[in-house]
Design a protein around this motif. Structure first.
Motif, mmCIF file in Angstrom:
data_model
loop_
_atom_site.group_PDB
_atom_site.id
_atom_site.type_symbol
_atom_site.label_atom_id
_atom_site.label_comp_id
_atom_site.label_asym_id
_atom_site.label_seq_id
_atom_site.Cartn_x
_atom_site.Cartn_y
_atom_site.Cartn_z
ATOM 1 N N MET A 1 1.045 -1.227 -0.074
ATOM 2 C CA MET A 1 0.148 -0.388 0.120
ATOM 3 C C MET A 1 0.739 1.978 0.179
ATOM 4 N N LYS A 2 0.398 2.281 -0.450
ATOM 5 C CA LYS A 2 1.353 3.362 -0.887
ATOM 6 C C LYS A 2 0.357 4.477 -0.646
ATOM 7 N N ILE A 3 1.356 4.934 0.647
ATOM 8 C CA ILE A 3 0.400 6.544 1.498
ATOM 9 C C ILE A 3 1.091 7.473 1.009
ATOM 10 N N LEU A 4 -0.080 8.956 0.296
ATOM 11 C CA LEU A 4 0.869 10.080 0.275
ATOM 12 C C LEU A 4 0.410 10.961 1.850
ATOM 13 N N GLY A 25 4.924 -4.042 4.716
ATOM 14 C CA GLY A 25 4.499 -3.802 3.566
ATOM 15 C C GLY A 25 3.701 -2.535 3.067
ATOM 16 N N VAL A 26 3.871 -0.566 3.361
ATOM 17 C CA VAL A 26 3.242 0.213 3.206
ATOM 18 C C VAL A 26 4.392 0.914 3.482
ATOM 19 N N GLU A 27 4.119 1.811 2.123
ATOM 20 C CA GLU A 27 5.422 2.482 1.827
ATOM 21 C C GLU A 27 4.106 4.502 1.881
ATOM 22 N N VAL A 28 5.711 5.177 2.477
ATOM 23 C CA VAL A 28 5.064 6.344 2.890
ATOM 24 C C VAL A 28 6.200 7.245 2.480
ATOM 25 N N LEU A 51 2.678 9.503 -9.058
ATOM 26 C CA LEU A 51 3.222 8.334 -7.318
ATOM 27 C C LEU A 51 1.816 7.303 -7.032
ATOM 28 N N LYS A 52 0.956 7.394 -8.070
ATOM 29 C CA LYS A 52 -0.314 7.063 -8.125
ATOM 30 C C LYS A 52 -0.037 6.037 -6.316
ATOM 31 N N PRO A 53 -0.309 6.973 -5.391
ATOM 32 C CA PRO A 53 -0.969 6.461 -3.779
ATOM 33 C C PRO A 53 -2.546 5.779 -3.734
ATOM 34 N N SER A 54 -2.308 4.429 -3.055
ATOM 35 C CA SER A 54 -3.346 4.048 -2.728
ATOM 36 C C SER A 54 -4.541 4.788 -1.038
ATOM 37 N N VAL A 55 -3.713 5.910 -0.880
ATOM 38 C CA VAL A 55 -4.428 6.294 0.688
ATOM 39 C C VAL A 55 -3.919 7.631 -0.018
ATOM 40 N N ALA A 87 -8.488 15.774 -4.078
ATOM 41 C CA ALA A 87 -9.743 15.090 -4.509
ATOM 42 C C ALA A 87 -10.165 15.224 -5.753
ATOM 43 N N LYS A 88 -9.878 15.938 -6.995
ATOM 44 C CA LYS A 88 -9.919 15.738 -8.377
ATOM 45 C C LYS A 88 -8.906 14.574 -9.000
ATOM 46 N N ALA A 89 -7.351 15.103 -8.220
ATOM 47 C CA ALA A 89 -6.399 14.301 -8.120
ATOM 48 C C ALA A 89 -6.874 12.555 -7.805
ATOM 49 N N ALA A 90 -7.148 13.030 -6.483
ATOM 50 C CA ALA A 90 -7.388 11.158 -5.840
ATOM 51 C C ALA A 90 -8.460 10.388 -6.810
ATOM 52 N N LYS A 91 -9.973 11.114 -7.161
ATOM 53 C CA LYS A 91 -10.701 10.882 -7.867
ATOM 54 C C LYS A 91 -10.398 9.921 -9.608
ATOM 55 N N ALA A 92 -9.358 11.139 -9.839
ATOM 56 C CA ALA A 92 -8.597 10.630 -10.963
ATOM 57 C C ALA A 92 -8.077 9.469 -11.335
ATOM 58 N N ILE A 93 -7.632 8.540 -10.273
ATOM 59 C CA ILE A 93 -6.362 7.748 -10.251
ATOM 60 C C ILE A 93 -7.338 6.518 -8.832
ATOM 61 N N ASP A 94 -8.622 6.988 -8.716
ATOM 62 C CA ASP A 94 -9.056 6.323 -7.245
ATOM 63 C C ASP A 94 -9.145 5.704 -6.283
ATOM 64 N N ALA A 95 -8.202 7.012 -5.636
ATOM 65 C CA ALA A 95 -7.821 5.937 -4.529
ATOM 66 C C ALA A 95 -8.579 7.232 -3.229
#
Length: 293
Positions: A1-4, A25-28, A51-55, A87-95
């Motif tokens: 999991m990649k977290i920004l 298992g986490v990339e911060v 970066l494509k973070p999941s969160v 919010a817009k950037a998160a939506k674009a990558i389904d984060a």
């Protein structure tokens, strides 16, 4: 999991980094303004797309409540435009976007604790800009949680506890407001709550998006909060002497920005959905020596 994490040097951001860095298992990816200016739309969209973070956890905010009354553009840039671009950037990558908000979105006139369905009515620029940020997240993000909190304190950054320790070291007597009430909230507990929420979102088959309240218990006035702080100071011998604390009214201590008289938040929703209980702020004060920096 990649977290920004944005605002990584702030009270909550710092605690998030400390906790998540211990996980396997986490990339911060921890960014402050020098690394990622959330008020820059192009930079936000470009970096997040790369970066494509999941969160994404937005712990960045313009929290200088009084300064916000004159620094209006900066307050809205950080508290409204930043969350909008995230919010817009998160939506674009389904984060998933976790966004921190405030009790200041309410006018403070309700007699009971505020729940998530209560009508908002911010009185100052800070609260208005934070509410605008909430609305931007709700409108432009598909997967999100907005966490409203109050009276945040921790070992890092500026907060009421540190102010009391500093003033208490210099003055024999302090006047503290006794007619404004809320739930002091330890920054580390906010970080823990956000992590629990993040994990539940990852595990759940249902959409948990929405607004949630999280703050400390029991509810107290600023005066009662100060008394508890100095009680711990005495127990742990943090200062050479403890000042006398006098109870005053908000009217006796006017400030540029209005404060809600009632900042008490009803935290039953976050407990029922995520199993997160209110912050035990009194326990957090038992390491009072760590706040004296």
């Amino acid at each position: 999991m990649k977290i920004l994490i944005t605002g990584c040097h702030g009270q909550v951001g710092y605690c998030l980094v400390q906790r998540l860095n211990k996980r396997t298992g986490v990339e911060v990816i921890a960014y402050d303004r020098e690394d990622l200016d959330i008020t820059n739309s192009e930079q936000v969209s470009t970096i997040i797309a790369q970066l494509k973070p999941s969160v994404i956890i937005n712990a960045a905010a313009h929290t200088a409540v009084d300064k916000a009354e004159t620094d209006i553009d900066q307050s809205y840039a950080i508290n409204y435009e930043g969350p909008l671009y995230l919010a817009k950037a998160a939506k674009a990558i389904d984060a998933l976007l976790l966004h921190i908000s405030t009790d200041y979105v309410f006018d403070g006139t309700k007699q009971d604790p505020y729940n998530e369905n209560d009508v908002t009515g911010p009185q100052g620029v800070y609260g208005k800009s934070k509410l605008a940020g909430e609305q931007a997240v709700e409108e432009h993000c598909s997967l999100y949680a907005i966490l409203r909190t109050a009276w945040v304190f921790g070992e890092v950054g500026n907060n009421f506890v540190k102010t009391m320790l500093k003033l208490g070291a210099d003055r024999p007597e302090l006047g503290i407001i006794g007619d404004q009430f809320g739930g002091p909230t330890y920054a580390g507990d906010i970080a823990d709550a956000l992590i629990v929420m993040m994990d539940k979102f990852a595990e759940s088959n249902s959409d948990l998006s929405g607004v949630y309240h999280f703050s400390g218990a029991p509810h107290v006035s600023w005066y009662e909060f100060a008394c508890e702080i100095f009680s711990q100071v005495q127990v742990h011998n943090v200062l050479k002497s403890v000042p006398k604390v006098n109870e005053i009214t908000a009217e006796q201590y006017p400030l540029p920005a209005p404060r809600p008289a009632n900042s008490r938040l009803d935290c039953s929703k976050i407990e029922s959905v995520f199993g997160v209980t209110p912050s035990d702020w009194k326990f957090a004060l038992t390491n009072i020596a760590e706040y004296k920096q």
